[in-house]
Design a protein around this motif. Structure first.
Motif, PDB file in Angstrom:
ATOM      1  N   ARG A   8     -13.162  -3.680   1.605  1.00 39.24           N
ATOM      2  CA  ARG A   8     -14.130  -5.730   1.867  1.00 39.24           C
ATOM      3  C   ARG A   8     -13.174  -5.702   0.445  1.00 39.24           C
ATOM      4  O   ARG A   8     -13.525  -7.411   0.322  1.00 39.24           O
ATOM      5  N   ALA A  45      -8.755  -3.652   3.730  1.00 41.22           N
ATOM      6  CA  ALA A  45      -9.598  -3.358   5.059  1.00 41.22           C
ATOM      7  C   ALA A  45     -10.563  -2.439   5.181  1.00 41.22           C
ATOM      8  O   ALA A  45     -11.571  -2.576   5.745  1.00 41.22           O
ATOM      9  N   PRO A 104     -13.998 -22.167   0.769  1.00 41.83           N
ATOM     10  CA  PRO A 104     -14.588 -21.733   2.023  1.00 41.83           C
ATOM     11  C   PRO A 104     -14.756 -23.366   2.402  1.00 41.83           C
ATOM     12  O   PRO A 104     -14.810 -24.226   1.634  1.00 41.83           O
ATOM     13  N   PRO A 136      -9.067 -20.904   4.738  1.00 37.55           N
ATOM     14  CA  PRO A 136      -9.225 -21.743   3.890  1.00 37.55           C
ATOM     15  C   PRO A 136      -8.700 -21.238   3.006  1.00 37.55           C
ATOM     16  O   PRO A 136      -9.119 -19.845   1.687  1.00 37.55           O
ATOM     17  N   ASN A 152      -4.812 -16.534   4.037  1.00 38.34           N
ATOM     18  CA  ASN A 152      -5.526 -17.054   5.060  1.00 38.34           C
ATOM     19  C   ASN A 152      -5.933 -17.860   4.906  1.00 38.34           C
ATOM     20  O   ASN A 152      -6.689 -18.219   3.497  1.00 38.34           O
ATOM     21  N   MET A 189     -12.282  -9.450   0.186  1.00 45.10           N
ATOM     22  CA  MET A 189     -12.646 -10.459   2.395  1.00 45.10           C
ATOM     23  C   MET A 189     -14.420 -11.396   1.762  1.00 45.10           C
ATOM     24  O   MET A 189     -14.540 -12.033   2.436  1.00 45.10           O
ATOM     25  N   GLY A 190     -14.660 -10.885   0.017  1.00 44.82           N
ATOM     26  CA  GLY A 190     -15.816 -12.413   0.612  1.00 44.82           C
ATOM     27  C   GLY A 190     -15.059 -13.982  -0.211  1.00 44.82           C
ATOM     28  O   GLY A 190     -14.532 -14.031   0.410  1.00 44.82           O
ATOM     29  N   ARG A 191     -16.965 -14.821  -0.888  1.00 38.61           N
ATOM     30  CA  ARG A 191     -16.176 -15.355  -0.260  1.00 38.61           C
ATOM     31  C   ARG A 191     -15.166 -16.116  -1.946  1.00 38.61           C
ATOM     32  O   ARG A 191     -13.858 -17.306  -1.215  1.00 38.61           O
ATOM     33  N   CYS A 224     -18.503 -10.467  -4.752  1.00 38.66           N
ATOM     34  CA  CYS A 224     -19.257 -11.064  -3.396  1.00 38.66           C
ATOM     35  C   CYS A 224     -19.215 -10.206  -2.567  1.00 38.66           C
ATOM     36  O   CYS A 224     -20.546 -10.472  -1.799  1.00 38.66           O
ATOM     37  N   GLU A 225     -18.308  -8.894  -2.853  1.00 37.60           N
ATOM     38  CA  GLU A 225     -19.006  -8.262  -1.901  1.00 37.60           C
ATOM     39  C   GLU A 225     -19.614  -6.819  -2.237  1.00 37.60           C
ATOM     40  O   GLU A 225     -19.940  -5.035  -1.623  1.00 37.60           O
ATOM     41  N   GLN A 245     -12.400 -14.952  -1.501  1.00 38.98           N
ATOM     42  CA  GLN A 245     -10.592 -14.130  -1.287  1.00 38.98           C
ATOM     43  C   GLN A 245      -9.540 -13.861  -1.887  1.00 38.98           C
ATOM     44  O   GLN A 245      -9.085 -13.998  -2.079  1.00 38.98           O
TER      45      GLN A 245
END
Lengths: 384, 458
Positions: free
Chosen positions: B410, B407, B451, B448, B446, B413-415, B382-383, B417
């Protein structure tokens, strides 16, 4: 066995301001201990919107914000890592004649502080931001404002402080602090610290620590509700806010659009915030009106944090009125990220010189002396 | 006037796989009308996934030996009729306090529950290896879904790689479907399977099926190669070959146009996380799992857990646990439950646990793959984050914990999660620090869960 540390300055809290103070104090050759209950820079410092914004601040904060802005240019170099600071400019949109009048009045007032803002007419705004979905009457542009990655700033300050010799203690919640006459004795988990000076940079917990020294201040918790989309083609070239503050959005170079949506749910006892579905959906609806092309996007994450908010939405900064050697810096009310670097300098100046060139009188803790202990400050829509 | 105290409690079950279906059946039998939330259009879960309406094929072809179980579960909701409030095509994307947030048919909705059973299932555990992002590389689960739902294979000539009992099953299914098999590679060694063979006899039927699949693929000329040390996919725009190293360090190369590879399963426990359930690290399957007592209770009084969503046990366990957990919920509500039924379920679940322990021991975690993966390989697609980036960040920027690593890099932190990359990242971090995955923590959940489209708020 309880470990003992004796330092010149003990700092309670490990946010950006706290760690920046540790860096500055080491520069003066003082010994420092930072006591952070969780991880440095992971509280309000680390989970905020990431706006490096002067425009729209309370005028009393502007001198600090101006001085802090000069530090941001060199921050990546100082910290030795990229904080993704980008001078994208900040545009505040007016959706009514009254908004427009407010922006113009603010522009004139800000000029006094050396902050140059440019008024844009409706055509100019729509030319600048052709994707706007709502008719705006005009806007104010602050070309020197920008954005940065909040997740890296605080931890980078903490690492720099440690490299410079500061004691950085994470997962070390403070359980008590007293003035001893010669200084302070601070009890933390597994650790007793004696120090000549004590800095209260405990964020939402700052009120509690102040109370331990007979200074009751009305701090309420604040948890902005934040959302981020999957990466999109880059189009939001500026950081955007609106008068009234109920929509704010920026886009990272990576492509993710980050925007705010109301206030989250809070566990006050544990000191953490969580986003709520209602607030997130409302935020999506409001932002979609302003930025219709977000209709193509998916929200991949929502989050919140936990900051301390003061009734007048400006922080407490300055010496204690009851206890010599104690200095406060908390209650940044959801917009402390930009100020972090300068607060560190100011705190170090207050420790070493007993004064600072920055005008901090408006932030005196004594302004709440005659206030009854307030319960909840109204959760106004504000751009964080 | 409505007597609020006497209304039936609102019971929600999330997930219409084997666990969730047996749970709603039990609740409905007790006279409650549970709400059943499921992402899929038709019940069955991943294991008994149904083809779309109009594209049905014989159950025997789709589910093999398990066809009777699959059919029974598929028909269960028809049998119950409106005694269950079934909401298909519905994503439960958040949970806070006693409210579930839903997205279905293009609109957002909420349900307040008094008690919820989370039967959220599992997905493949993905670990990076050289070339794993090449188009044509699928997970074994995806390879199965392609067969079950779409009726297609992932390629003409397929190499299959695994670290669990799914591998012989998928190989068997692909052979039966007429696909050409290039290789069947197990990255775990053979020795523990022999050593724990006795333990596997706790479920003789399951063991026999596994042996049957293995015999079938062996007789077809594709014996499973055990103890595979490293993997590398060759090809640019498309898989061209799989290069692998055997237990003695010899390199082999097989031409193929698709690879199915995954390494056991991981629980989809995000809703339990959002519900605030306490998690503990399971050292055997090397994942964080929501705590669950043997009767199906989580650490939160009104949240119950059943099936693979809490701990990997497989479909048969999920059926038993779904019923058992529903009975626990009924007992907690003060409703009468059949004690002899409870005792029977508990005996069967205990037997399954002994089988599971042997199975996990027979398929140890293939950590050596992560040591073999080169620095320039992607771990988060994703990232676009490489393995080397994680290793460097762990060392240079003192990221000693998963949320810190997130942090800074990333990761997660992408699609997805972190659903796909999280466990691999934790293993890489732990190995880089010469630590344990339990010590590096887990990514904070966190909403959702998946997505959610902005446009649906209109």
């Amino acid at each position: 066995m309880v470990e003992r540390l004796d330092v010149d300055v003990a700092i309670v809290g490990g946010g950006t301001a706290a760690c920046a103070a540790a860096v500055a104090l080491r520069g003066h050759g003082l010994t420092v201990a930072v006591l952070e209950k969780r991880r440095c820079g992971a509280g309000a410092s680390g989970v905020n919107f990431g706006g490096v914004r002067q425009q729209g601040r309370d005028l009393r904060e502007l001198p600090l914000a101006r001085r802090s802005r000069t530090l941001w240019d060199g921050l990546s170099a100082l910290l030795g890592e990229d904080v993704e600071f980008e001078v994208s400019g900040h545009i505040k949109l007016a959706r009514s004649e009254a908004d427009l009048a407010d922006l113009e009045a603010y522009r004139l007032a800000a000029q006094e502080y050396g902050l140059e803002l440019t008024m844009l007419g409706a055509n100019a705004v729509h030319a600048e931001l052709p994707w706007l979905g709502e008719k705006v009457l005009g806007a104010s542009l602050s070309p020197t404002d920008g954005q940065a990655n909040p997740r890296v700033v605080g931890p980078a300050y903490a690492r720099l402080a440690r490299r410079l010799g500061a004691e950085i203690r994470e997962f070390t919640p403070v359980t008590g602090a007293v003035a001893t006459g010669r200084g302070f004795e601070i009890e933390a988990q597994g650790l007793t610290v004696t120090a000549r000076h004590l800095i209260n940079a405990a964020g939402a917990g700052g009120g509690l620590l102040a109370t331990a020294f007979g200074e009751t201040v009305p701090v309420t918790p604040l948890s902005p509700n934040m959302l981020v989309t999957e990466p999109l083609p880059y189009f939001i070239s500026r950081s955007i806010g609106v008068c009234g503050g109920d929509v704010y959005i920026r886009q990272t170079r990576r492509g993710n659009a980050i925007f705010g949506g109301g206030h989250g749910w809070q566990d006050v006892e544990l000191g953490f915030g969580r986003p709520t579905a209602e607030q997130s959906l409302d935020g999506m609806r409001r932002t979609l009106q302003l930025v219709p092309s977000l209709a193509q996007a998916n929200v991949i994450r929502t989050w919140s944090g936990f900051d301390g908010q003061m009734p007048d939405h400006i922080p407490v900064i300055g010496p204690s009125a009851t206890t010599p050697g104690l200095i406060h810096a908390f209650g940044f009310s959801g917009h402390g990220f930009q100020l972090g670097p300068v607060i560190g300098l100011i705190l170090a100046e207050l420790v070493t010189d007993g004064r600072t060139p920055s005008p901090i009188e408006p932030f005196a803790i004594t302004r709440f002396r005659d206030m009854p202990t307030a319960t909840s400050a109204e959760a106004a829509h504000t751009e964080h | 006037m409505l007597d609020v105290a006497k209304r039936d409690p609102a019971i929600v079950v999330v997930g219409a796989g084997p666990a969730g279906l047996r749970a709603v059946e039990t609740l409905a039998a007790a006279g409650l009308r549970p709400i059943l939330i499921d992402e899929a259009p038709r019940p069955g879960g991943q294991i008994y996934r149904q083809p779309p309406v109009g594209a049905e094929r014989p159950a025997r072809d789709l589910y093999g030996f398990e066809a009777p179980k699959a059919v029974a579960l598929h028909r269960l909701l028809d049998r119950l009729g409106d005694r269950v409030d079934h909401r298909p095509d519905t994503l439960a994307w958040s949970l806070l306090e006693n409210r579930l947030d839903l997205l279905s048919a293009g609109s957002f909705d909420q349900i307040d529950f008094d008690r919820v059973i989370l039967a959220t299932g599992a997905m493949d555990r993905v670990l990076p290896f050289a070339g794993w992002t090449t188009p044509g590389v699928f997970t074994l689960g995806a390879a199965q879904i392609a067969l079950k739902a779409q009726g297609v294979a992932i390629g003409r000539r397929v190499a299959l790689v695994g670290a669990g009992p799914l591998l012989p099953l998928v190989a068997h299914q692909y052979l039966k479907a007429g696909a050409e098999i290039a290789a069947v590679l197990d990255v775990t060694p053979l020795a523990p399977k022999i050593r724990h063979g006795l333990g596997l006899a706790w479920q003789p039927a399951t063991l026999l099926k596994g042996l049957w699949y293995t015999a079938h693929i062996t007789l077809a000329g594709h014996p499973i190669r055990f103890g595979v040390k490293s993997l590398r996919v060759e090809g640019g725009a498309r898989v061209e070959a799989l290069v692998w190293t055997d237990g003695r360090g010899r390199e082999h190369r097989v031409a193929c146009d698709a690879v199915g590879a995954s390494f056991g399963l991981r629980s989809e426990a995000q809703l339990a996380d959002l519900a605030g359930c306490r998690f503990t690290f399971d050292a055997v399957t090397r994942q964080w799992q929501p705590e669950r007592d043997p009767e199906g209770r989580s650490s939160r009084a009104d949240v119950y857990l059943a099936g693979d969503g809490a701990a990997i046990g497989g479909a048969d366990v999920a059926e038993l646990a779904g019923e058992r957990t529903a009975l626990t919920l009924l007992a907690d509500l003060g409703r009468p439950v059949d004690a002899s039924r409870v005792a029977l379920l508990d005996r069967r679940l205990a037997r399954q646990r002994r089988f599971r322990a042997a199975l996990e021991a027979a398929y140890p975690f293939p950590g050596h793959l992560l040591d073999a993966v080169p620095d320039d390989e992607m771990v988060c697609r994703c990232e676009g984050i490489t393995v080397g980036r994680l290793r460097d960040t762990a060392k240079v920027r003192e990221a000693h914990e998963m949320n810190r690593l997130k942090a800074f890099t990333r990761i997660g932190m992408g699609r997805c999660q972190g659903r796909v990359c999280g466990q691999a990242a934790a293993e890489i971090l732990a190995r880089t620090l010469a630590s344990e995955p339990a010590a590096v923590g887990r990514l904070r959940g966190n909403p959702p869960v998946k997505p959610i489209p902005v446009k649906e708020t209109l």
